[in-house]
Design a protein around this motif. Sequence first.
Motif, short mmCIF file in Angstrom:
data_model
loop_
_atom_site.label_atom_id
_atom_site.label_comp_id
_atom_site.label_asym_id
_atom_site.label_seq_id
_atom_site.Cartn_x
_atom_site.Cartn_y
_atom_site.Cartn_z
N LYS A 280 40.16 51.50 93.95
CA LYS A 280 40.25 49.95 94.11
C LYS A 280 38.95 49.34 94.03
O LYS A 280 38.87 48.13 93.40
CB LYS A 280 40.99 49.92 95.37
CG LYS A 280 41.23 48.25 95.60
CD LYS A 280 42.25 47.97 96.91
CE LYS A 280 42.51 46.57 96.95
NZ LYS A 280 43.38 46.25 98.03
N LEU A 281 37.88 49.78 94.82
CA LEU A 281 36.64 49.44 94.80
C LEU A 281 36.32 49.26 93.18
O LEU A 281 35.57 48.35 92.82
CB LEU A 281 35.77 50.10 95.61
CG LEU A 281 34.31 49.64 95.61
CD1 LEU A 281 34.02 48.17 96.16
CD2 LEU A 281 33.33 50.73 96.45
N ALA A 282 36.22 50.18 92.61
CA ALA A 282 35.67 50.36 91.03
C ALA A 282 36.24 49.12 90.25
O ALA A 282 35.79 48.58 89.44
CB ALA A 282 35.99 51.58 90.41
N PHE A 283 37.42 49.00 90.45
CA PHE A 283 38.58 48.13 89.60
C PHE A 283 38.02 46.57 90.09
O PHE A 283 37.65 45.74 89.50
CB PHE A 283 39.85 48.14 89.83
CG PHE A 283 40.83 46.98 89.53
CD1 PHE A 283 41.10 46.99 88.13
CD2 PHE A 283 41.31 46.09 90.28
CE1 PHE A 283 41.78 45.96 87.67
CE2 PHE A 283 41.87 44.99 90.03
CZ PHE A 283 42.48 44.87 88.56
N LEU A 284 37.83 46.49 91.45
CA LEU A 284 37.26 45.04 92.16
C LEU A 284 35.91 44.89 91.37
O LEU A 284 35.60 43.55 91.03
CB LEU A 284 37.39 45.15 93.39
CG LEU A 284 39.01 44.86 94.25
CD1 LEU A 284 38.85 45.12 95.68
CD2 LEU A 284 39.64 43.59 93.79
N GLN A 285 35.13 45.66 91.40
CA GLN A 285 33.73 45.48 91.00
C GLN A 285 33.76 45.08 89.40
O GLN A 285 32.90 44.28 88.95
CB GLN A 285 32.98 46.67 91.14
CG GLN A 285 32.64 47.04 92.72
CD GLN A 285 31.84 48.21 93.10
OE1 GLN A 285 32.00 49.18 92.25
NE2 GLN A 285 30.91 48.23 94.08
N GLN A 286 34.81 45.53 88.64
CA GLN A 286 34.69 45.10 87.17
C GLN A 286 35.24 43.60 87.13
O GLN A 286 34.87 43.02 86.36
CB GLN A 286 35.61 46.30 86.53
CG GLN A 286 35.19 47.57 86.47
CD GLN A 286 36.07 48.58 85.77
OE1 GLN A 286 37.27 48.22 85.58
NE2 GLN A 286 35.62 49.64 85.42
N GLU A 287 36.19 43.53 87.95
CA GLU A 287 36.78 42.23 87.93
C GLU A 287 35.82 41.26 88.44
O GLU A 287 35.83 40.27 87.87
CB GLU A 287 37.92 42.17 89.06
CG GLU A 287 39.39 42.82 88.54
CD GLU A 287 40.03 41.97 87.49
OE1 GLU A 287 40.37 41.06 87.59
OE2 GLU A 287 40.00 42.89 86.31
N GLU A 288 35.06 41.54 89.57
CA GLU A 288 34.18 40.65 89.99
C GLU A 288 32.86 40.30 88.83
O GLU A 288 32.41 39.24 88.57
CB GLU A 288 33.25 41.26 91.15
CG GLU A 288 32.36 40.22 91.55
CD GLU A 288 30.95 40.32 91.27
OE1 GLU A 288 30.16 39.50 91.48
OE2 GLU A 288 30.58 41.67 90.89
N ARG A 297 36.05 34.42 92.15
CA ARG A 297 34.95 35.17 92.55
C ARG A 297 34.64 35.34 94.03
O ARG A 297 34.38 36.68 94.51
CB ARG A 297 33.41 35.01 91.90
CG ARG A 297 32.40 35.89 91.78
CD ARG A 297 31.36 35.51 90.75
NE ARG A 297 30.49 36.72 90.85
CZ ARG A 297 29.19 36.64 91.61
NH1 ARG A 297 28.93 35.83 92.63
NH2 ARG A 297 28.43 37.62 91.46
N PHE A 298 34.97 34.45 94.55
CA PHE A 298 34.68 34.51 96.09
C PHE A 298 35.84 35.36 96.84
O PHE A 298 35.60 36.08 97.62
CB PHE A 298 34.86 33.22 96.82
CG PHE A 298 34.87 33.09 98.37
CD1 PHE A 298 33.64 33.54 98.98
CD2 PHE A 298 36.21 32.85 98.96
CE1 PHE A 298 33.72 33.16 100.46
CE2 PHE A 298 36.20 32.86 100.27
CZ PHE A 298 34.80 32.94 101.18
N SER A 299 37.06 35.16 96.35
CA SER A 299 38.24 35.94 96.69
C SER A 299 38.11 37.44 96.40
O SER A 299 38.35 38.26 97.34
CB SER A 299 39.49 35.52 95.96
OG SER A 299 40.60 36.37 96.68
N ILE A 300 37.55 37.90 95.32
CA ILE A 300 37.20 39.15 94.88
C ILE A 300 36.15 39.83 95.74
O ILE A 300 36.16 40.98 96.24
CB ILE A 300 36.75 39.37 93.52
CG1 ILE A 300 37.93 38.77 92.46
CG2 ILE A 300 36.24 40.53 92.82
CD1 ILE A 300 37.66 38.67 91.01
N LEU A 301 35.05 39.05 95.98
CA LEU A 301 33.89 39.59 96.95
C LEU A 301 34.38 39.87 98.36
O LEU A 301 34.09 40.97 98.73
CB LEU A 301 33.02 38.55 97.01
CG LEU A 301 32.25 38.44 95.71
CD1 LEU A 301 31.11 37.07 95.83
CD2 LEU A 301 31.21 39.57 95.27
N GLN A 302 35.35 39.07 98.90
CA GLN A 302 36.29 39.50 100.10
C GLN A 302 36.81 40.72 99.94
O GLN A 302 36.45 41.34 101.17
CB GLN A 302 36.98 38.39 100.29
CG GLN A 302 36.43 36.97 100.68
CD GLN A 302 35.83 37.04 102.14
OE1 GLN A 302 36.36 37.33 103.13
NE2 GLN A 302 34.70 36.20 102.37
#
Length: 318
Positions: A280-288, A297-302
């Motif tokens: 999940k972290l890897a996916f979120l870092q790609q999305e960010e 971007r703020f929501s993704i960083l949270q």
Amino acid sequence: MNTQHPVIVLMSVNDTETHALLDAFIGLGLPPVQVTKGGRTYNDLGIHGGCSIVHTICEMGAGGVGASQQRTSEAIEHWQPKAIIAVGIAFGMDEKKQAIGDVLVSTQIQDYELGRLNEDGTLTPRGDKPSSSDTLRNRFRQTDNTESRRVGDWPKVRFGLLLTGQKLVDNKDYRESLKAISQEAIGGEMEGIGLYVGAEIAKVDWIIVKAICDWGHNKSRAEKDAWQKVAAKNAARVVKTALDVDGLYGGVTAHPVSSLQAIVAEARPNPIALGLWQKKLAFLQQEEALAVDPVQRFSILQRIEEAKAKIQEFGGCL
């Protein structure tokens, strides 16, 4: 449900508030244990800081069927709690001095519905300003002081007067009129007066802990869902952290010998959960990296910070 411990009831209204509480107290996405008393169903959130934490959901507002006054009175009858805490989201009063996600803790409340409408169109409030529980205010102040020194991402916590009423405020002129009623107000919400009335009659401690999700106007903006999630998560986090400390109402967390094996097992790394959170972290870092909209971007960083915390919790390294 262990009722040998002091009971504290938490109250939420909407799904965002409820899921934030459940995630904070029992774990992300996990279902609660349900307990029914007197025809009302509650969530058992377990023992925290030596207290049994019970959760109830009320309807919006204070005085309607199923709203905060009724749910408060029912919970007191069913559980004889030491305290009831309303947890969730609120509107802020000043976009320049406050921020989305700031957590508002009531030192007092004021009903903005009860007042005298003057000839010039102004409103003179006629209700009193009841103070929330000193025991709970002290616990939240101590928690805020400690955590703000210990944790880098601790939310901003503001203590002060909260306005409360039956209207869903979505009009800037009306919000400004509320600000004129009480310059000291830090925000507003809809369930506080019902909580106060129900708790005061039974002489039960009460307090409101809600975070800013909007500014009392333009509530349908694109950021609405993201802001509500951030606010609800921050409020639930502050409440969970405050209640995790032993000693409130004499509650003490006991770890009997028979539970030692379970405690040790709980502390071991969980490879399955760890792998899921790493993915999940890897996916979120790609999305960010691809996000352009600042709110998105703020929501993704949270969510990235949440994933990192979970990876460490399950024994992983960053």
